[in-house]
Design a protein around this motif. Structure first.
Motif, PDB file in Angstrom:
ATOM      1  N   SER A  70       7.171   5.113   3.046  1.00  0.00           N
ATOM      2  CA  SER A  70       7.144   6.530   2.481  1.00  0.00           C
ATOM      3  C   SER A  70       8.014   5.594   1.459  1.00  0.00           C
ATOM      4  CB  SER A  70       8.337   7.429   3.280  1.00  0.00           C
ATOM      5  OG  SER A  70       9.390   7.785   2.724  1.00  0.00           O
ATOM      6  N   ILE A  71       8.718   4.692   1.488  1.00  0.00           N
ATOM      7  CA  ILE A  71       9.550   3.364   0.758  1.00  0.00           C
ATOM      8  C   ILE A  71       8.273   3.467  -0.383  1.00  0.00           C
ATOM      9  CG2 ILE A  71      11.099   1.369   0.384  1.00  0.00           C
ATOM     10  CD1 ILE A  71      12.086   2.755   3.182  1.00  0.00           C
ATOM     11  N   SER A  72       7.617   2.800   0.239  1.00  0.00           N
ATOM     12  CA  SER A  72       6.279   1.906  -0.836  1.00  0.00           C
ATOM     13  C   SER A  72       5.593   3.103  -1.582  1.00  0.00           C
ATOM     14  CB  SER A  72       5.462   1.784   0.533  1.00  0.00           C
ATOM     15  OG  SER A  72       5.642   0.783   1.506  1.00  0.00           O
ATOM     16  N   ARG A  73       5.429   3.964  -1.498  1.00  0.00           N
ATOM     17  CA  ARG A  73       4.974   4.809  -2.145  1.00  0.00           C
ATOM     18  C   ARG A  73       6.861   5.180  -2.876  1.00  0.00           C
ATOM     19  NH1 ARG A  73       2.581  10.836  -0.293  1.00  0.00           N
ATOM     20  NH2 ARG A  73       0.266   9.900  -1.107  1.00  0.00           N
ATOM     21  N   ARG A  74       7.865   5.529  -3.167  1.00  0.00           N
ATOM     22  CA  ARG A  74       8.355   6.069  -3.461  1.00  0.00           C
ATOM     23  C   ARG A  74       8.450   4.531  -4.962  1.00  0.00           C
ATOM     24  NH1 ARG A  74      13.965   8.201  -0.438  1.00  0.00           N
ATOM     25  NH2 ARG A  74      12.206  10.451   0.100  1.00  0.00           N
ATOM     26  N   LEU A  75       8.450   3.516  -4.337  1.00  0.00           N
ATOM     27  CA  LEU A  75       9.062   2.246  -5.371  1.00  0.00           C
ATOM     28  C   LEU A  75       8.349   2.283  -6.341  1.00  0.00           C
ATOM     29  CD1 LEU A  75       9.714  -0.458  -2.981  1.00  0.00           C
ATOM     30  CD2 LEU A  75      11.670   0.339  -4.509  1.00  0.00           C
ATOM     31  N   CYS A  76       6.252   2.316  -5.565  1.00  0.00           N
ATOM     32  CA  CYS A  76       5.578   2.692  -5.992  1.00  0.00           C
ATOM     33  C   CYS A  76       5.244   3.537  -7.298  1.00  0.00           C
ATOM     34  CB  CYS A  76       3.703   2.522  -5.832  1.00  0.00           C
ATOM     35  SG  CYS A  76       3.029   1.296  -5.086  1.00  0.00           S
ATOM     36  N   ARG A  77       5.855   4.922  -7.032  1.00  0.00           N
ATOM     37  CA  ARG A  77       6.102   5.632  -8.161  1.00  0.00           C
ATOM     38  C   ARG A  77       6.997   5.733  -8.901  1.00  0.00           C
ATOM     39  NH1 ARG A  77       4.566  11.636  -4.560  1.00  0.00           N
ATOM     40  NH2 ARG A  77       2.083  11.099  -4.832  1.00  0.00           N
ATOM     41  N   MET A  78       7.621   4.793  -8.927  1.00  0.00           N
ATOM     42  CA  MET A  78       9.442   4.491  -9.718  1.00  0.00           C
ATOM     43  C   MET A  78       8.879   3.473 -10.252  1.00  0.00           C
ATOM     44  SD  MET A  78      12.150   4.041  -7.056  1.00  0.00           S
ATOM     45  CE  MET A  78      12.808   3.117  -8.225  1.00  0.00           C
ATOM     46  N   MET A  79       8.035   2.464 -10.233  1.00  0.00           N
ATOM     47  CA  MET A  79       7.362   1.644 -11.261  1.00  0.00           C
ATOM     48  C   MET A  79       5.784   2.539 -12.198  1.00  0.00           C
ATOM     49  SD  MET A  79       7.572  -1.803  -8.974  1.00  0.00           S
ATOM     50  CE  MET A  79       6.926  -1.788  -7.264  1.00  0.00           C
ATOM     51  N   GLY A  80       5.554   3.796 -12.019  1.00  0.00           N
ATOM     52  CA  GLY A  80       4.534   4.530 -12.377  1.00  0.00           C
ATOM     53  C   GLY A  80       3.121   3.762 -11.807  1.00  0.00           C
ATOM     54  N   GLY A  81       3.547   3.836 -10.687  1.00  0.00           N
ATOM     55  CA  GLY A  81       1.593   3.684  -9.791  1.00  0.00           C
ATOM     56  C   GLY A  81       2.017   4.531  -9.031  1.00  0.00           C
ATOM     57  N   GLU A  82       0.327   4.219  -7.730  1.00  0.00           N
ATOM     58  CA  GLU A  82       0.832   5.049  -7.199  1.00  0.00           C
ATOM     59  C   GLU A  82       0.621   4.243  -5.595  1.00  0.00           C
ATOM     60  OE1 GLU A  82       0.853   7.691  -4.332  1.00  0.00           O
ATOM     61  OE2 GLU A  82       1.036   8.924  -6.614  1.00  0.00           O
ATOM     62  N   ILE A  83       0.520   4.883  -4.745  1.00  0.00           N
ATOM     63  CA  ILE A  83      -0.276   3.917  -2.846  1.00  0.00           C
ATOM     64  C   ILE A  83      -1.176   5.091  -2.078  1.00  0.00           C
ATOM     65  CG2 ILE A  83       1.277   4.492  -2.323  1.00  0.00           C
ATOM     66  CD1 ILE A  83       1.633   2.268   0.065  1.00  0.00           C
ATOM     67  N   PHE A  84      -2.512   4.617  -2.015  1.00  0.00           N
ATOM     68  CA  PHE A  84      -3.510   5.168  -1.603  1.00  0.00           C
ATOM     69  C   PHE A  84      -3.733   4.535  -0.168  1.00  0.00           C
ATOM     70  CE2 PHE A  84      -4.004   4.865  -6.502  1.00  0.00           C
ATOM     71  CZ  PHE A  84      -4.373   6.574  -6.771  1.00  0.00           C
ATOM     72  N   VAL A  85      -4.392   5.839   0.425  1.00  0.00           N
ATOM     73  CA  VAL A  85      -4.737   4.838   1.893  1.00  0.00           C
ATOM     74  C   VAL A  85      -6.021   5.545   2.336  1.00  0.00           C
ATOM     75  CG1 VAL A  85      -4.629   5.221   4.076  1.00  0.00           C
ATOM     76  CG2 VAL A  85      -2.218   4.379   2.933  1.00  0.00           C
ATOM     77  N   ASP A  86      -7.300   5.108   2.214  1.00  0.00           N
ATOM     78  CA  ASP A  86      -8.728   5.759   2.869  1.00  0.00           C
ATOM     79  C   ASP A  86      -8.960   5.079   3.892  1.00  0.00           C
ATOM     80  OD1 ASP A  86      -9.606   5.902   0.229  1.00  0.00           O
ATOM     81  OD2 ASP A  86      -9.530   4.252   0.129  1.00  0.00           O
ATOM     82  N   SER A  87      -9.763   5.775   5.290  1.00  0.00           N
ATOM     83  CA  SER A  87      -8.889   5.211   6.733  1.00  0.00           C
ATOM     84  C   SER A  87     -10.275   6.253   7.555  1.00  0.00           C
ATOM     85  CB  SER A  87      -7.877   6.418   7.095  1.00  0.00           C
ATOM     86  OG  SER A  87      -8.082   6.124   8.217  1.00  0.00           O
ATOM     87  N   GLU A  88     -11.413   5.504   7.918  1.00  0.00           N
ATOM     88  CA  GLU A  88     -12.159   6.015   9.160  1.00  0.00           C
ATOM     89  C   GLU A  88     -12.250   6.131  10.343  1.00  0.00           C
ATOM     90  OE1 GLU A  88     -16.862   5.179   9.826  1.00  0.00           O
ATOM     91  OE2 GLU A  88     -16.350   4.797   7.479  1.00  0.00           O
ATOM     92  N   PHE A  89     -11.604   6.675  11.471  1.00  0.00           N
ATOM     93  CA  PHE A  89     -11.824   7.261  12.439  1.00  0.00           C
ATOM     94  C   PHE A  89     -12.201   6.181  13.372  1.00  0.00           C
ATOM     95  CE2 PHE A  89     -10.970   8.890  16.633  1.00  0.00           C
ATOM     96  CZ  PHE A  89      -9.620   8.924  17.092  1.00  0.00           C
ATOM     97  N   GLY A  90     -11.490   5.431  13.805  1.00  0.00           N
ATOM     98  CA  GLY A  90     -12.386   4.888  14.746  1.00  0.00           C
ATOM     99  C   GLY A  90     -13.276   3.136  14.163  1.00  0.00           C
ATOM    100  N   ALA A  91     -13.204   2.982  12.510  1.00  0.00           N
ATOM    101  CA  ALA A  91     -13.587   1.702  12.277  1.00  0.00           C
ATOM    102  C   ALA A  91     -12.290   1.018  11.686  1.00  0.00           C
ATOM    103  CB  ALA A  91     -14.409   2.133  11.489  1.00  0.00           C
ATOM    104  N   GLY A  92     -10.820   2.306  10.490  1.00  0.00           N
ATOM    105  CA  GLY A  92      -9.993   0.983  10.113  1.00  0.00           C
ATOM    106  C   GLY A  92      -9.308   2.078   9.031  1.00  0.00           C
ATOM    107  N   SER A  93      -8.362   1.411   8.452  1.00  0.00           N
ATOM    108  CA  SER A  93      -7.424   2.047   7.128  1.00  0.00           C
ATOM    109  C   SER A  93      -7.684   0.691   6.221  1.00  0.00           C
ATOM    110  CB  SER A  93      -6.253   2.655   7.365  1.00  0.00           C
ATOM    111  OG  SER A  93      -7.139   3.266   8.733  1.00  0.00           O
TER     112      SER A  93
END
Length: 70
Positions: A32-55
């Motif tokens: 949650s904090i990481s997303r706020r910081l990224c957005r404050m700097m004009g960026g974004e944070i993304f997560v890709d995940s496959e159940f049982g395989a990793g993120s």
């Protein structure tokens, strides 16, 4: 992660896996904090995940080209 866990991933004070929380602790604020910081700097944070395989967590921030501070 499951789709339900992915929906709660960036919510403050939310843990997507109670087992990991019991074992290692934590408040559920990290992403949650990481997303706020990224957005404050004009960026974004993304997560890709496959159940049982990793993120994978990716951060995209704009680059300043050509110089030093200011």
């Amino acid at each position: 992660m499951t789709p339900a866990q992915m929906q709660r991933l960036f919510a403050g004070f939310s843990q997507v896996d109670a087992e990991v929380t019991r074992r290692y602790g934590g408040t559920g604020l990290g992403l949650s904090i990481s997303r706020r910081l990224c957005r404050m700097m004009g960026g974004e944070i993304f997560v890709d995940s496959e159940f049982g395989a990793g993120s994978t967590v990716r951060v995209r921030l704009p680059a300043r080209v050509g110089g030093g501070p200011g």
